[in-house]
Design a protein around this motif. Structure first.
Motif, mmCIF file in Angstrom:
data_model
loop_
_atom_site.group_PDB
_atom_site.id
_atom_site.type_symbol
_atom_site.label_atom_id
_atom_site.label_comp_id
_atom_site.label_asym_id
_atom_site.label_seq_id
_atom_site.Cartn_x
_atom_site.Cartn_y
_atom_site.Cartn_z
ATOM 1 N N ALA A 25 -1.994 12.189 1.331
ATOM 2 C CA ALA A 25 -2.722 10.960 1.661
ATOM 3 C C ALA A 25 -1.755 9.804 1.873
ATOM 4 C CB ALA A 25 -3.719 10.626 0.555
ATOM 5 N N ARG A 26 -0.728 9.711 1.034
ATOM 6 C CA ARG A 26 0.265 8.640 1.209
ATOM 7 C C ARG A 26 1.030 8.802 2.523
ATOM 8 N NH1 ARG A 26 0.344 5.425 -3.059
ATOM 9 N NH2 ARG A 26 -0.144 6.249 -5.107
ATOM 10 N N GLU A 27 1.341 10.033 2.892
ATOM 11 C CA GLU A 27 2.030 10.285 4.171
ATOM 12 C C GLU A 27 1.151 9.847 5.347
ATOM 13 O OE1 GLU A 27 5.034 11.424 5.328
ATOM 14 O OE2 GLU A 27 5.678 11.077 3.255
ATOM 15 N N ARG A 28 -0.131 10.206 5.308
ATOM 16 C CA ARG A 28 -1.044 9.814 6.390
ATOM 17 C C ARG A 28 -1.208 8.306 6.426
ATOM 18 N NH1 ARG A 28 -5.919 13.915 5.395
ATOM 19 N NH2 ARG A 28 -5.918 12.574 3.576
ATOM 20 N N ALA A 29 -1.253 7.665 5.255
ATOM 21 C CA ALA A 29 -1.430 6.208 5.203
ATOM 22 C C ALA A 29 -0.232 5.487 5.815
ATOM 23 C CB ALA A 29 -1.641 5.761 3.760
ATOM 24 N N ARG A 30 0.953 6.061 5.654
ATOM 25 C CA ARG A 30 2.158 5.422 6.237
ATOM 26 C C ARG A 30 2.077 5.357 7.757
ATOM 27 N NH1 ARG A 30 5.107 8.784 2.437
ATOM 28 N NH2 ARG A 30 5.595 7.494 0.643
ATOM 29 N N SER A 31 1.405 6.336 8.370
ATOM 30 C CA SER A 31 1.350 6.375 9.827
ATOM 31 C C SER A 31 0.219 5.531 10.397
ATOM 32 C CB SER A 31 1.197 7.823 10.306
ATOM 33 O OG SER A 31 -0.056 8.337 9.904
ATOM 34 N N LEU A 32 -0.646 4.998 9.530
ATOM 35 C CA LEU A 32 -1.773 4.193 9.992
ATOM 36 C C LEU A 32 -1.442 2.707 9.936
ATOM 37 C CD1 LEU A 32 -4.716 5.970 8.138
ATOM 38 C CD2 LEU A 32 -4.149 6.121 10.552
ATOM 39 N N PRO A 33 -2.044 1.943 10.832
ATOM 40 C CA PRO A 33 -1.879 0.492 10.751
ATOM 41 C C PRO A 33 -2.690 -0.045 9.572
ATOM 42 C CG PRO A 33 -3.417 1.040 12.493
ATOM 43 C CD PRO A 33 -2.861 2.339 11.967
ATOM 44 N N PRO A 34 -2.323 -1.235 9.076
ATOM 45 C CA PRO A 34 -3.099 -1.813 7.972
ATOM 46 C C PRO A 34 -4.579 -1.903 8.344
ATOM 47 C CG PRO A 34 -1.125 -3.094 8.356
ATOM 48 C CD PRO A 34 -1.215 -2.087 9.474
ATOM 49 N N GLY A 35 -5.412 -1.523 7.399
ATOM 50 C CA GLY A 35 -6.854 -1.560 7.654
ATOM 51 C C GLY A 35 -7.608 -0.811 6.578
ATOM 52 N N LYS A 36 -8.896 -0.656 6.809
ATOM 53 C CA LYS A 36 -9.781 -0.059 5.821
ATOM 54 C C LYS A 36 -9.448 1.414 5.561
ATOM 55 C CE LYS A 36 -14.606 0.270 4.571
ATOM 56 N NZ LYS A 36 -15.978 -0.100 4.917
ATOM 57 N N GLU A 37 -9.196 2.171 6.617
ATOM 58 C CA GLU A 37 -8.908 3.598 6.449
ATOM 59 C C GLU A 37 -7.633 3.822 5.640
ATOM 60 O OE1 GLU A 37 -8.367 7.671 9.098
ATOM 61 O OE2 GLU A 37 -8.718 5.771 10.105
ATOM 62 N N ARG A 38 -6.619 3.017 5.918
ATOM 63 C CA ARG A 38 -5.355 3.127 5.184
ATOM 64 C C ARG A 38 -5.556 2.794 3.703
ATOM 65 N NH1 ARG A 38 0.267 -0.134 6.332
ATOM 66 N NH2 ARG A 38 1.424 0.878 4.671
ATOM 67 N N GLU A 39 -6.304 1.719 3.438
ATOM 68 C CA GLU A 39 -6.562 1.328 2.057
ATOM 69 C C GLU A 39 -7.345 2.392 1.306
ATOM 70 O OE1 GLU A 39 -5.226 -1.226 0.436
ATOM 71 O OE2 GLU A 39 -4.140 -1.596 2.301
ATOM 72 N N MET A 40 -8.295 3.033 1.977
ATOM 73 C CA MET A 40 -9.075 4.098 1.342
ATOM 74 C C MET A 40 -8.184 5.287 0.998
ATOM 75 S SD MET A 40 -12.138 3.052 0.890
ATOM 76 C CE MET A 40 -13.068 4.522 0.598
ATOM 77 N N LEU A 41 -7.274 5.647 1.890
ATOM 78 C CA LEU A 41 -6.353 6.755 1.610
ATOM 79 C C LEU A 41 -5.457 6.436 0.421
ATOM 80 C CD1 LEU A 41 -5.216 7.974 5.137
ATOM 81 C CD2 LEU A 41 -6.417 9.313 3.401
ATOM 82 N N LEU A 42 -4.936 5.222 0.379
ATOM 83 C CA LEU A 42 -4.073 4.829 -0.731
ATOM 84 C C LEU A 42 -4.843 4.783 -2.054
ATOM 85 C CD1 LEU A 42 -1.938 2.057 0.992
ATOM 86 C CD2 LEU A 42 -1.222 4.370 0.364
ATOM 87 N N GLN A 43 -6.096 4.340 -1.987
ATOM 88 C CA GLN A 43 -6.929 4.292 -3.193
ATOM 89 C C GLN A 43 -7.208 5.709 -3.705
ATOM 90 O OE1 GLN A 43 -10.744 2.470 -2.620
ATOM 91 N NE2 GLN A 43 -11.237 2.485 -4.783
ATOM 92 N N ARG A 44 -7.538 6.630 -2.810
ATOM 93 C CA ARG A 44 -7.803 8.008 -3.240
ATOM 94 C C ARG A 44 -6.543 8.668 -3.775
ATOM 95 N NH1 ARG A 44 -11.114 11.693 0.311
ATOM 96 N NH2 ARG A 44 -10.946 12.922 -1.589
ATOM 97 N N ALA A 45 -5.380 8.351 -3.179
ATOM 98 C CA ALA A 45 -4.120 8.900 -3.679
ATOM 99 C C ALA A 45 -3.870 8.427 -5.106
ATOM 100 C CB ALA A 45 -2.970 8.491 -2.764
ATOM 101 N N LYS A 46 -4.092 7.144 -5.353
ATOM 102 C CA LYS A 46 -3.889 6.604 -6.696
ATOM 103 C C LYS A 46 -4.872 7.222 -7.689
ATOM 104 C CE LYS A 46 -3.381 2.359 -9.265
ATOM 105 N NZ LYS A 46 -3.280 0.906 -9.223
ATOM 106 N N GLN A 47 -6.126 7.370 -7.289
ATOM 107 C CA GLN A 47 -7.130 7.984 -8.160
ATOM 108 C C GLN A 47 -6.736 9.412 -8.527
ATOM 109 O OE1 GLN A 47 -10.740 7.656 -5.907
ATOM 110 N NE2 GLN A 47 -11.219 5.614 -6.703
#
Length: 68
Positions: A25-47
């Protein structure tokens, strides 16, 4: 009619699966621009990382307290 369950034999432990998901999830988030989808991926990774840590903590042997 009853629904048939899909049963799958897990080859990795829960901690390994949670950690792997968090890393992906963190790898996919790095390739996304800032936004809701990126924040959701980072939140799920942390969870998932927190859940993995809690599972480790809960499965650790219990040590007796001093003075008891």
């Amino acid at each position: 009619m009853t629904a048939k369950r899909n049963r799958r034999k897990q080859t990795q432990s829960l901690q390994q699966r949670l950690t792997t998901f968090a890393e992906n999830a963190r790898e996919r988030a790095r390739s996304l621009p800032p936004g809701k989808e990126r924040e959701m991926l980072l939140q799920r990774a942390k969870q998932n990382e927190v859940t993995s840590n809690l599972t480790d903590w809960l499965s650790a042997p219990v040590y007796p307290r001093r003075g008891q």
